[in-house]
Motif scaffolding. Structure first.
Motif, PDB file in Angstrom:
ATOM      1  N   VAL A  30     -39.045   3.304 -42.495  1.00 33.84           N
ATOM      2  CA  VAL A  30     -38.517   4.664 -42.542  1.00 33.84           C
ATOM      3  C   VAL A  30     -37.812   4.967 -41.228  1.00 33.84           C
ATOM      4  N   VAL A  31     -36.561   5.378 -41.332  1.00 30.14           N
ATOM      5  CA  VAL A  31     -35.780   5.710 -40.141  1.00 30.14           C
ATOM      6  C   VAL A  31     -35.730   7.224 -39.996  1.00 30.14           C
ATOM      7  N   ALA A  32     -36.287   7.730 -38.926  1.00 28.18           N
ATOM      8  CA  ALA A  32     -36.306   9.177 -38.704  1.00 28.18           C
ATOM      9  C   ALA A  32     -34.962   9.656 -38.177  1.00 28.18           C
ATOM     10  N   ASP A  33     -34.654  10.918 -38.436  1.00 27.69           N
ATOM     11  CA  ASP A  33     -33.426  11.501 -37.902  1.00 27.69           C
ATOM     12  C   ASP A  33     -33.482  11.539 -36.389  1.00 27.69           C
ATOM     13  N   CYS A  34     -32.344  11.234 -35.769  1.00 23.27           N
ATOM     14  CA  CYS A  34     -32.208  11.320 -34.315  1.00 23.27           C
ATOM     15  C   CYS A  34     -31.372  12.537 -33.957  1.00 23.27           C
ATOM     16  N   TRP A  48     -24.071  19.298 -31.140  1.00 20.79           N
ATOM     17  CA  TRP A  48     -25.383  18.719 -31.458  1.00 20.79           C
ATOM     18  C   TRP A  48     -25.412  18.320 -32.927  1.00 20.79           C
ATOM     19  N   TYR A  49     -25.884  17.097 -33.192  1.00 21.00           N
ATOM     20  CA  TYR A  49     -25.891  16.546 -34.542  1.00 21.00           C
ATOM     21  C   TYR A  49     -27.234  15.861 -34.812  1.00 21.00           C
ATOM     22  N   VAL A  50     -27.475  15.573 -36.085  1.00 23.37           N
ATOM     23  CA  VAL A  50     -28.597  14.722 -36.455  1.00 23.37           C
ATOM     24  C   VAL A  50     -28.082  13.572 -37.303  1.00 23.37           C
ATOM     25  N   SER A  51     -28.719  12.414 -37.156  1.00 18.73           N
ATOM     26  CA  SER A  51     -28.320  11.234 -37.908  1.00 18.73           C
ATOM     27  C   SER A  51     -29.521  10.301 -38.070  1.00 18.73           C
ATOM     28  N   ALA A  52     -29.602   9.652 -39.230  1.00 16.89           N
ATOM     29  CA  ALA A  52     -30.643   8.648 -39.476  1.00 16.89           C
ATOM     30  C   ALA A  52     -30.071   7.247 -39.408  1.00 16.89           C
ATOM     31  N   ASP A  53     -28.853   7.107 -38.910  1.00 13.50           N
ATOM     32  CA  ASP A  53     -28.226   5.789 -38.838  1.00 13.50           C
ATOM     33  C   ASP A  53     -28.984   4.904 -37.835  1.00 13.50           C
ATOM     34  N   PRO A  54     -29.254   3.646 -38.206  1.00 11.44           N
ATOM     35  CA  PRO A  54     -29.959   2.728 -37.290  1.00 11.44           C
ATOM     36  C   PRO A  54     -29.264   2.559 -35.944  1.00 11.44           C
ATOM     37  N   TYR A  55     -27.967   2.807 -35.886  1.00 15.10           N
ATOM     38  CA  TYR A  55     -27.220   2.711 -34.620  1.00 15.10           C
ATOM     39  C   TYR A  55     -27.882   3.581 -33.558  1.00 15.10           C
ATOM     40  N   PHE A  56     -28.311   4.785 -33.959  1.00 17.33           N
ATOM     41  CA  PHE A  56     -28.899   5.715 -32.991  1.00 17.33           C
ATOM     42  C   PHE A  56     -30.381   5.451 -32.767  1.00 17.33           C
ATOM     43  N   SER A  57     -31.064   4.956 -33.789  1.00 21.77           N
ATOM     44  CA  SER A  57     -32.501   4.697 -33.619  1.00 21.77           C
ATOM     45  C   SER A  57     -32.756   3.603 -32.593  1.00 21.77           C
TER      46      SER A  57
END
Length: 221
Positions: A139-143, A183-192
């Motif tokens: 599970v990838v959480a929002d960043c 300010w943004y949110v993203s669940a993309d693995p790039y940011f995780s």
């Protein structure tokens, strides 16, 4: 391990009990009492054997043996059998009261090699799992992502610890070199995979790349 999904063994305590009894009869002559069997969710340890030590008048007694098998990865029945047998070798040594030279010492390796050679098993001291498939997708959480454009054309992306967002927002408003920020949110693995920051620092990206990310992320303010 990228086998056919239909070959993946369903893991529960009943399945582990049946596997233990099968291995006990086949490799240990039915000599081992049924231990406590548990499922774990370990990513790094496929199996684990443990026990408690009780001091008696006759010395130290080992009891309450536990074998835990991880359900983190998809495993076939053959692979589960290898893992179970590995832990049962540990169990058989401890149950007999013998002391090996190390955790995977002379006694363990002798028994492991004998089973592998006689029965065509693939029991190992350590089993690499780098190419094994997790049973469940992670599970990838929002960043929380801070996007920044400077007046000199430089662009930055930062993954911010949520607790530091208010402080950084106040700092940003007082820096005249900043042309724009959002300010943004993203669940993309790039940011995780990026470190979460508590100060004004980030990864330099081209303006084109920044615009591409802005189209993919969710603006929150």
């Amino acid at each position: 391990m990228n086998g056919n999904a239909s070959m993946v063994m369903e893991l529960n305590v009943e399945a582990l009990t049946n596997m233990f009894r099968h291995c006990n009869e086949k490799y240990f002559g039915g000599a081992l009492p049924l231990p406590i069997l548990k499922l774990s969710h370990s990513k790094t340890r496929l199996g684990y054997m443990s026990f408690t030590r009780r001091v008696t008048l006759k010395g130290v007694r080992l009891e309450k043996f536990v074998i835990s098998i991880s359900d983190y990865y998809n495993m076939t029945a053959e692979q589960v059998e290898d893992v179970m047998t590995h832990e049962m070798i540990h169990y058989s040594i401890a149950f007999s009261g013998a002391k090996d030279t190390s955790a995977h010492g002379v006694m363990f390796r002798r028994k492991m090699n004998a089973i592998n050679q006689r029965y065509g098993r693939h029991i190992k001291v350590m089993t690499p799992t780098s190419d094994w498939t997790p049973r469940r997708a992670p599970v990838v959480a929002d960043c929380l992502v801070l996007a920044t454009k400077m007046r000199d054309g430089r662009c930055f992306l930062s993954v911010v610890c949520p607790g530091s967002a208010g402080k950084l927002e106040l700092q940003m408003r007082g820096i005249p070199e900043i042309a724009w920020h959002g300010w943004y949110v993203s669940a993309d693995p790039y940011f995780s995979k990026m470190p979460k920051v508590r100060s004004l620092r980030g990864r330099v990206v081209s303006e084109e790349k920044l615009e591409q990310w802005l189209q993919k992320m969710t603006l929150i303010r």
